[in-house]
Design a protein around this motif. Sequence first.
Motif, PDB file in Angstrom:
ATOM      1  N   ARG A 140       0.833  -1.207   0.000  1.00  0.00           N
ATOM      2  CA  ARG A 140       0.000   0.000   0.000  1.00  0.00           C
ATOM      3  C   ARG A 140       0.866   1.255   0.000  1.00  0.00           C
ATOM      4  NH1 ARG A 140      -5.387  -0.913   1.017  1.00  0.00           N
ATOM      5  NH2 ARG A 140      -5.855  -2.899   2.027  1.00  0.00           N
ATOM      6  N   GLN A 141       1.897   1.266   0.828  1.00  0.00           N
ATOM      7  CA  GLN A 141       2.788   2.429   0.896  1.00  0.00           C
ATOM      8  C   GLN A 141       3.522   2.636  -0.431  1.00  0.00           C
ATOM      9  OE1 GLN A 141       5.324   1.908   4.305  1.00  0.00           O
ATOM     10  NE2 GLN A 141       3.620   2.066   5.754  1.00  0.00           N
ATOM     11  N   ALA A 142       3.966   1.556  -1.046  1.00  0.00           N
ATOM     12  CA  ALA A 142       4.663   1.661  -2.333  1.00  0.00           C
ATOM     13  C   ALA A 142       3.721   2.194  -3.412  1.00  0.00           C
ATOM     14  CB  ALA A 142       5.223   0.302  -2.743  1.00  0.00           C
ATOM     15  N   ALA A 143       2.494   1.717  -3.429  1.00  0.00           N
ATOM     16  CA  ALA A 143       1.529   2.179  -4.418  1.00  0.00           C
ATOM     17  C   ALA A 143       1.199   3.659  -4.206  1.00  0.00           C
ATOM     18  CB  ALA A 143       0.256   1.342  -4.358  1.00  0.00           C
ATOM     19  N   ALA A 144       1.102   4.086  -2.954  1.00  0.00           N
ATOM     20  CA  ALA A 144       0.801   5.487  -2.654  1.00  0.00           C
ATOM     21  C   ALA A 144       1.918   6.403  -3.140  1.00  0.00           C
ATOM     22  CB  ALA A 144       0.570   5.674  -1.160  1.00  0.00           C
ATOM     23  N   ILE A 145       3.152   5.915  -3.103  1.00  0.00           N
ATOM     24  CA  ILE A 145       4.291   6.721  -3.548  1.00  0.00           C
ATOM     25  C   ILE A 145       4.447   6.658  -5.064  1.00  0.00           C
ATOM     26  CG2 ILE A 145       6.810   6.911  -3.484  1.00  0.00           C
ATOM     27  CD1 ILE A 145       6.591   5.872  -0.542  1.00  0.00           C
ATOM     28  N   LEU A 146       4.384   5.473  -5.635  1.00  0.00           N
ATOM     29  CA  LEU A 146       4.666   5.286  -7.057  1.00  0.00           C
ATOM     30  C   LEU A 146       3.482   5.584  -7.972  1.00  0.00           C
ATOM     31  CD1 LEU A 146       6.749   2.002  -6.759  1.00  0.00           C
ATOM     32  CD2 LEU A 146       7.604   4.335  -7.051  1.00  0.00           C
ATOM     33  N   ASP A 147       2.264   5.354  -7.502  1.00  0.00           N
ATOM     34  CA  ASP A 147       1.073   5.563  -8.324  1.00  0.00           C
ATOM     35  C   ASP A 147      -0.060   6.112  -7.463  1.00  0.00           C
ATOM     36  OD1 ASP A 147      -0.588   5.547 -10.540  1.00  0.00           O
ATOM     37  OD2 ASP A 147      -1.091   3.420 -10.351  1.00  0.00           O
ATOM     38  N   PRO A 148       0.060   7.364  -6.991  1.00  0.00           N
ATOM     39  CA  PRO A 148      -0.960   7.906  -6.083  1.00  0.00           C
ATOM     40  C   PRO A 148      -2.274   8.185  -6.817  1.00  0.00           C
ATOM     41  CG  PRO A 148       0.602   9.619  -6.689  1.00  0.00           C
ATOM     42  CD  PRO A 148       1.123   8.323  -7.268  1.00  0.00           C
TER      43      PRO A 148
END
Length: 155
Positions: A23-31
Amino acid sequence: MSEMRDESVDDGFDDSLLEEELRQAAAILDPIPAELSRIAVEAFALRDLDAGLAELTFDSLVDALPIRGETDPPRMLTFRAGEVSLDIEVSAEGLFGQVMPPQSARIEVLSGLRTARSLAADDMGRFTDEAPPSGPFALRLRAGGEVVVTEWLRA
């Protein structure tokens, strides 16, 4: 001989930790774009749980052939919910429509969290709004004790 793995054995791997990291990676890479998030929250806030959903059965942007020489043709929409249909024309001059079968009704133009504009359909089912919708909009029809809401569209 192959050894079978016992599913009840704890391998020490924490699925919830992996899920949180993803979830954290997705929020950073593809918000999620802020505008999309705002529109989703507004649409959810305006839902009407007791209303029937009117299905979009015709959209001139998708279903009609372009007219030669016409630079800004009106958008024609038809919604259907059971025996009731709603024909709408959206143009720079405003919103024009008719409820079929013809009947008097209240139509609310929903757009975001702003207060809905209320229109009255005459005995022939006709209604007008001189202000064209801007951004996402939906219509809520109240006629004969029945409430019908169209899906959300972008003007």
